[in-house]
Design an enzyme around this catalytic site. Structure first.
Site, PDB file in Angstrom:
ATOM      1  N   ASP A   1       0.812  -1.224   0.000  1.00 46.53           N
ATOM      2  CA  ASP A   1       0.000   0.000   0.000  1.00 46.53           C
ATOM      3  C   ASP A   1       0.840   1.267   0.000  1.00 46.53           C
ATOM      4  O   ASP A   1       0.432   2.298   0.535  1.00 46.53           O
ATOM      5  CB  ASP A   1      -0.975   0.000   1.198  1.00 46.53           C
ATOM      6  CG  ASP A   1      -1.776  -1.286   1.224  1.00 46.53           C
ATOM      7  OD1 ASP A   1      -2.300  -1.661   0.170  1.00 46.53           O
ATOM      8  OD2 ASP A   1      -1.848  -1.928   2.291  1.00 46.53           O
TER       9      ASP A   1
ATOM     10  N   LYS B   1       1.909   1.889  -5.241  1.00 47.56           N
ATOM     11  CA  LYS B   1       2.460   1.313  -6.482  1.00 47.56           C
ATOM     12  C   LYS B   1       1.518   1.504  -7.661  1.00 47.56           C
ATOM     13  O   LYS B   1       1.958   1.722  -8.785  1.00 47.56           O
ATOM     14  CB  LYS B   1       2.741  -0.190  -6.296  1.00 47.56           C
ATOM     15  CG  LYS B   1       3.776  -0.485  -5.230  1.00 47.56           C
ATOM     16  CD  LYS B   1       3.984  -1.976  -5.068  1.00 47.56           C
ATOM     17  CE  LYS B   1       2.813  -2.714  -4.447  1.00 47.56           C
ATOM     18  NZ  LYS B   1       2.507  -2.328  -3.055  1.00 47.56           N
TER      19      LYS B   1
ATOM     20  N   GLY C   1      -4.269  -5.024  -3.525  1.00 49.24           N
ATOM     21  CA  GLY C   1      -5.292  -4.056  -3.904  1.00 49.24           C
ATOM     22  C   GLY C   1      -4.613  -2.813  -4.436  1.00 49.24           C
ATOM     23  O   GLY C   1      -3.784  -2.223  -3.763  1.00 49.24           O
ATOM     24  N   HIS C   2      -4.921  -2.441  -5.679  1.00 52.01           N
ATOM     25  CA  HIS C   2      -4.336  -1.234  -6.263  1.00 52.01           C
ATOM     26  C   HIS C   2      -5.418  -0.202  -6.423  1.00 52.01           C
ATOM     27  O   HIS C   2      -6.501  -0.512  -6.878  1.00 52.01           O
ATOM     28  CB  HIS C   2      -3.758  -1.524  -7.641  1.00 52.01           C
ATOM     29  CG  HIS C   2      -2.858  -2.700  -7.663  1.00 52.01           C
ATOM     30  ND1 HIS C   2      -1.689  -2.745  -6.962  1.00 52.01           N
ATOM     31  CD2 HIS C   2      -2.966  -3.891  -8.277  1.00 52.01           C
ATOM     32  CE1 HIS C   2      -1.114  -3.898  -7.163  1.00 52.01           C
ATOM     33  NE2 HIS C   2      -1.873  -4.617  -7.946  1.00 52.01           N
TER      34      HIS C   2
ATOM     35  N   GLN D   1       2.169  -6.320  -2.998  1.00 56.91           N
ATOM     36  CA  GLN D   1       2.615  -6.292  -1.601  1.00 56.91           C
ATOM     37  C   GLN D   1       3.895  -5.459  -1.450  1.00 56.91           C
ATOM     38  O   GLN D   1       4.139  -4.580  -2.258  1.00 56.91           O
ATOM     39  CB  GLN D   1       2.797  -7.721  -1.050  1.00 56.91           C
ATOM     40  CG  GLN D   1       1.482  -8.431  -0.791  1.00 56.91           C
ATOM     41  CD  GLN D   1       0.975  -9.222  -1.984  1.00 56.91           C
ATOM     42  OE1 GLN D   1       1.749  -9.821  -2.701  1.00 56.91           O
ATOM     43  NE2 GLN D   1      -0.323  -9.235  -2.183  1.00 56.91           N
TER      44      GLN D   1
HETATM   45  P1  IMP Z   1      -2.283 -12.966   2.798  1.00 54.67           P
HETATM   46  O1  IMP Z   1      -1.364 -12.437   1.749  1.00 54.67           O
HETATM   47  O2  IMP Z   1      -3.739 -12.757   2.479  1.00 54.67           O
HETATM   48  O3  IMP Z   1      -1.973 -14.375   3.186  1.00 54.67           O
HETATM   49  O4  IMP Z   1      -2.034 -12.089   4.126  1.00 54.67           O
HETATM   50  C1  IMP Z   1      -0.805 -12.111   4.843  1.00 54.67           C
HETATM   51  C2  IMP Z   1      -0.437 -10.729   5.323  1.00 54.67           C
HETATM   52  O5  IMP Z   1      -0.093  -9.909   4.210  1.00 54.67           O
HETATM   53  C3  IMP Z   1      -1.552  -9.988   6.050  1.00 54.67           C
HETATM   54  O6  IMP Z   1      -0.975  -9.176   7.062  1.00 54.67           O
HETATM   55  C4  IMP Z   1      -2.147  -9.101   4.963  1.00 54.67           C
HETATM   56  O7  IMP Z   1      -2.805  -7.974   5.484  1.00 54.67           O
HETATM   57  C5  IMP Z   1      -0.886  -8.734   4.207  1.00 54.67           C
HETATM   58  N1  IMP Z   1      -1.121  -8.368   2.801  1.00 54.67           N
HETATM   59  C6  IMP Z   1      -1.324  -9.205   1.756  1.00 54.67           C
HETATM   60  N2  IMP Z   1      -1.477  -8.522   0.612  1.00 54.67           N
HETATM   61  C7  IMP Z   1      -1.345  -7.220   0.928  1.00 54.67           C
HETATM   62  C8  IMP Z   1      -1.355  -6.007   0.152  1.00 54.67           C
HETATM   63  O8  IMP Z   1      -1.493  -6.003  -1.077  1.00 54.67           O
HETATM   64  N3  IMP Z   1      -1.198  -4.845   0.841  1.00 54.67           N
HETATM   65  C9  IMP Z   1      -0.986  -4.822   2.184  1.00 54.67           C
HETATM   66  N4  IMP Z   1      -0.955  -5.921   2.941  1.00 54.67           N
HETATM   67  C10 IMP Z   1      -1.130  -7.108   2.316  1.00 54.67           C
HETATM   68 MG    MG Z   2      -2.694  -2.126  -1.822  1.00 59.35          MG
END
Ligand code: IMP
Ligand code: MG
Length: 401
Positions: free
Chosen positions: A8, A11, A35-36, A205
């Site tokens: 977040d 990007k 999420g973009h 991420q």
């Molecule tokens: P998962 O990727 O859904 O397994 O989540 C694992 C951790 O990564 C959690 O703390 C999520 O909130 C975090 N996370 C996964 N994708 C994103 C992203 O795109 N932005 C921010 N945090 C993320």
């Molecule tokens: Mg995001």
């Protein structure tokens, strides 16, 4: 383009802003956990799987390293289609698929870990990569060939979740949704490269959520460092060029896990509201903290990022106070080397340098003095150059340095 914090960082905006001169935009990791957000005029676009190059009409590639949920992909395509965007999209035939069974398993596993859940997005991405590592899941090519035998996978799902999901029904639907969109994205990148074109690799991420190098076990389930652009897309390492690292001028994190510079109170709430710091995938409030140069220096090195995009300076300028973390300390001492605390990051105390705040700064056209001080400190601590400054959602609110 990769995130250097916990995701977040902005990007989506940076990919949209910089993709103009590229022929294609390719995703190489993660799935619909990402999420973009891109703001254009009065409209806000949010997507999870589709590369952010869609707004500029670029060719879009979703590489083998991605965990792909075909249902979410088609929902996204439909939504963007209604808004007038036509996607020229190719999904790699070898990517990892996410079915409702993995989503259910994500919820089930999070539920097991009473009080110590990771706070995943429950999009099934972690279980999908795990099932892939067990070599149980079908790839898009397997769905299309119609020859995949689901019996082993079904048996494992039943043991783990005591339920037997309708995988054949899902497979039929997914086959229909993916038909005509599956191909060899590795070859597609190489063809573009051979005729002198270029591809922008879009990471999901952030580095501190990287499966190996992040704040394990509070990380995501795929690598998010820049070098994975090569492995995740099937592109030779030498063909991956410059790395642009994206950094928010403060820090946010969604989900559980160590976050040394986190703070709470009125300023936390102010930055969250004004910066709209809520997860784009889950809507959860993001945790808020100061810029952490110890973690940032580590991330810059891991990615080989020589250039930085510094984001959300307008939001930081709502604060009358500005702290930047330059070292960590614990009972044994102080250091600015992240690895010194790698097993202990949940216990460290940040050491702050106080900077003149950006309060009320105006960015139109030139860099305010206070921001120049912040940039100097970031550059001297990380060795990377700040090339882009973002001070608002819109494309126009960007300065190139
Ligand atoms: P998962 O990727 O859904 O397994 O989540 C694992 C951790 O990564 C959690 O703390 C999520 O909130 C975090 N996370 C996964 N994708 C994103 C992203 O795109 N932005 C921010 N945090 C993320
Ligand atoms: Mg995001």
């Amino acid at each position: 383009v990769v995130g250097l914090q916990w995701g977040d960082e902005g990007k989506g905006k940076v990919v949209d802003y910089t993709s103009g001169s590229f022929d294609a935009v390719a995703r190489f990791n993660g799935g619909s956990n990402a999420g973009h957000t891109i703001v254009l005029g009065r409209r806000t676009y949010r997507f999870h799987l589709i590369p952010s190059g869609i707004i500029k009409g670029k060719k879009l590639l979703v590489g083998a390293g991605v965990a792909l949920d075909p249902v979410i992909l088609s929902q996204e395509l439909r939504l963007l289609g209604r808004q007038g965007f036509r996607a020229d999209l190719m999904v790699d035939g070898r990517c990892t698929l996410v079915s409702p069974a993995e989503k259910e398993m994500d919820g089930f596993l999070e539920g097991l870990k009473e009080g110590v859940a990771l706070g995943t997005t429950k999009m099934g991405v972690g279980p999908a990569y795990a099932i892939r590592a067990l070599r149980l899941s079908p790839r898009p090519v397997d769905l299309l060939s119609g020859r995949f035998d689901f019996s082993r996978l079904r048996r494992v799902h039943r043991q783990l979740t005591r339920r037997a999901p309708d995988l054949e029904g899902w497979a039929r639907l997914s086959r229909r949704l993916l038909r005509g969109r599956v191909g060899d994205t590795s070859a597609a990148v190489s063809e573009i490269n051979e005729r002198g074109g270029s591809v922008l690799f879009e990471g999901a991420q952030g580095t501190m959520l990287d499966l190996q190098f992040g704040t394990y076990p509070f990380v995501t389930s795929s690598p998010s460092v820049a070098s994975y652009a090569s492995a995740g897309l099937g592109v030779p390492a030498r063909d991956v060029g410059d790395v642009l690292g994206v950094v928010k001028a403060y820090t946010t994190r969604v989900g559980a896990g160590p976050f040394p510079t986190e703070f709470t109170g009125p300023l936390e709430r102010k930055l969250r509201e004004e910066g709209r710091e809520y997860g784009a995938t889950t809507g959860r409030p993001r945790r808020i903290g100061w810029l952490d140069l110890v973690a940032l220096r580590y991330a810059v090195r891991l990615n080989g990022a020589r250039q930085l995009a510094l984001m959300k300076l307008d939001i930081l300028a709502r604060s009358k106070e500005l702290n930047v973390c330059v070292a960590y300390k614990d009972g044994h001492g102080q250091s600015s080397n992240y690895y010194d605390f790698i097993g202990n990051v949940d216990r460290v105390k940040p050491v702050y340098e106080k900077l003149p705040s950006l309060y009320g700064a105006e960015f139109g056209g030139r860099v305010p003095t206070a921001a120049a001080r912040l940039i100097e400190l970031i550059e001297s601590e990380t060795g990377a150059r700040v090339k882009l400054l973002s001070y608002g959602d819109e494309r126009s609110r960007t300065l190139e340095l």
